[in-house]
Write an enzyme that holds these catalytic residues in place. Structure first.
Site, PDB file in Angstrom:
ATOM      1  N   ASP A  64       0.872  -1.178   0.000  1.00 34.15           N
ATOM      2  CA  ASP A  64       0.000   0.000   0.000  1.00 34.15           C
ATOM      3  C   ASP A  64       0.905   1.222   0.000  1.00 34.15           C
ATOM      4  O   ASP A  64       1.501   1.562   1.027  1.00 34.15           O
ATOM      5  CB  ASP A  64      -0.902  -0.011   1.234  1.00 34.15           C
ATOM      6  CG  ASP A  64      -1.770   1.233   1.338  1.00 34.15           C
ATOM      7  OD1 ASP A  64      -1.716   2.092   0.433  1.00 34.15           O
ATOM      8  OD2 ASP A  64      -2.501   1.356   2.350  1.00 34.15           O
ATOM      9  N   ASN A  91       4.780   4.642 -11.190  1.00 31.54           N
ATOM     10  CA  ASN A  91       3.602   4.679 -12.049  1.00 31.54           C
ATOM     11  C   ASN A  91       2.290   4.649 -11.269  1.00 31.54           C
ATOM     12  O   ASN A  91       1.262   5.105 -11.767  1.00 31.54           O
ATOM     13  CB  ASN A  91       3.661   3.493 -13.012  1.00 31.54           C
ATOM     14  CG  ASN A  91       2.360   3.262 -13.738  1.00 31.54           C
ATOM     15  OD1 ASN A  91       1.980   4.029 -14.630  1.00 31.54           O
ATOM     16  ND2 ASN A  91       1.640   2.218 -13.350  1.00 31.54           N
ATOM     17  N   TYR A 153      -5.962  15.821  -8.876  1.00 31.34           N
ATOM     18  CA  TYR A 153      -5.090  15.022  -9.741  1.00 31.34           C
ATOM     19  C   TYR A 153      -4.084  15.908 -10.486  1.00 31.34           C
ATOM     20  O   TYR A 153      -2.880  15.616 -10.499  1.00 31.34           O
ATOM     21  CB  TYR A 153      -5.956  14.249 -10.734  1.00 31.34           C
ATOM     22  CG  TYR A 153      -5.184  13.443 -11.751  1.00 31.34           C
ATOM     23  CD1 TYR A 153      -4.646  12.202 -11.415  1.00 31.34           C
ATOM     24  CD2 TYR A 153      -5.014  13.905 -13.050  1.00 31.34           C
ATOM     25  CE1 TYR A 153      -3.945  11.451 -12.352  1.00 31.34           C
ATOM     26  CE2 TYR A 153      -4.324  13.160 -13.995  1.00 31.34           C
ATOM     27  CZ  TYR A 153      -3.793  11.928 -13.645  1.00 31.34           C
ATOM     28  OH  TYR A 153      -3.106  11.190 -14.579  1.00 31.34           O
ATOM     29  N   LYS A 157       0.022  15.892 -10.122  1.00 32.84           N
ATOM     30  CA  LYS A 157       0.914  15.616 -11.241  1.00 32.84           C
ATOM     31  C   LYS A 157       1.859  16.793 -11.497  1.00 32.84           C
ATOM     32  O   LYS A 157       3.025  16.586 -11.880  1.00 32.84           O
ATOM     33  CB  LYS A 157       0.102  15.299 -12.491  1.00 32.84           C
ATOM     34  CG  LYS A 157      -0.679  13.994 -12.398  1.00 32.84           C
ATOM     35  CD  LYS A 157       0.226  12.791 -12.144  1.00 32.84           C
ATOM     36  CE  LYS A 157      -0.530  11.475 -12.235  1.00 32.84           C
ATOM     37  NZ  LYS A 157       0.337  10.297 -11.994  1.00 32.84           N
TER      38      LYS A 157
END
Length: 249
Positions: A64, A91, A153, A157
């Site tokens: 995790d 990733n 998100y 990023k």
């Protein structure tokens, strides 16, 4: 120059999506691949089976990555598996859709933990066991061009791209190169049925007029991990079929 024989690569989130393309590509180049997954063991085993059937070496590792201790345990286990770690591909991540108005702090933190903090922890752990090598973050073109419902998100990023640059600066003296790959829209089974308007608009906007594939991203990662990129670090490689070149006005 793309021969990674004798190396070991850890790919996080390798049980599905883009990761399911990255892991076999590194195995094809000769690297032993540690296939990380969180919950979907069956898919991770399928990736390992695909690699082994092609003559490659792979093993599954569960963790995790929202837990810093788990990140360090994963990296240590991957390095102990073959006795070394040469490449880390960060990733793993999540991409929920949630409007910013009304978004809870809990939702915000969950997305940043999964996409950003996990990469921070895995990078920190990997740098302690690597003898030179390459670290690649999977970011997104949304790091520079946000989409509705992706405030958490896109922010994660964008920070991931900057983390790659900061890590490149601080780990360069150890011979460790750190870069990011920012994919555009990557095809997956059912995407055209689930989001036909979005796929149509992408085809119209992208100069190469197609969606990306996991192999497109995998090839970019392999380049950055290979000797061909021996003097490339702190870079963000956009892999989007040219859609970022399209004028926004």
């Amino acid at each position: 120059m793309l021969d990674l024989s004798g190396t070991t690569t850890l790919v996080t989130g390798a049980s599905g999506g883009i990761g399911r393309g990255i892991a076999p590509r590194f195995a094809e180049a000769g690297s032993a691949v540690a296939v990380h997954y969180h919950r979907d063991e069956a898919s991770a085993l399928a990736v390992v089976e695909r690699i082994q059937k092609a003559g490659g070496t792979a093993e599954t590792f569960a963790a995790d990555l929202t837990d810093d201790g788990e990140c360090h345990r994963l990296v240590a286990a991957a390095a102990a598996w073959t006795g070394q770690l040469d490449t880390l591909v960060n990733n793993a991540g999540v991409q929920p859709v949630e409007p910013l108005p009304g978004m809870s702090a809990e939702s915000w933190r969950a997305v940043l933990d999964a996409n950003l903090t996990s990469a921070f922890s895995c990078t920190q752990a990997a740098a302690e066991v690597m003898n030179g090598g390459s670290i690649v973050h999977i970011a997104s073109i949304e790091a520079a061009q946000p989409a509705p419902g992706h405030a958490h998100y896109s922010s994660a990023k964008a920070a991931l791209v900057m983390h790659a640059r900061a890590a490149a600066l601080e780990y360069g003296s150890r011979g460790i190169r750190v870069n990011a790959v920012s994919p555009g829209l990557i095809d997956r089974p059912g995407l055209g049925d689930a989001w036909p308007d979005g796929v149509r608009r992408w085809h119209q906007a992208a100069p190469l007029a197609r969606l990306g594939t996991p192999d497109d991203v995998a090839n970019a990662c392999l380049f950055l991990a290979s000797p061909l990129a021996a003097w490339v670090t702190g870079h963000n490689l956009t892999v989007d079929g040219g859609v970022s070149a399209r004028p926004t006005w």
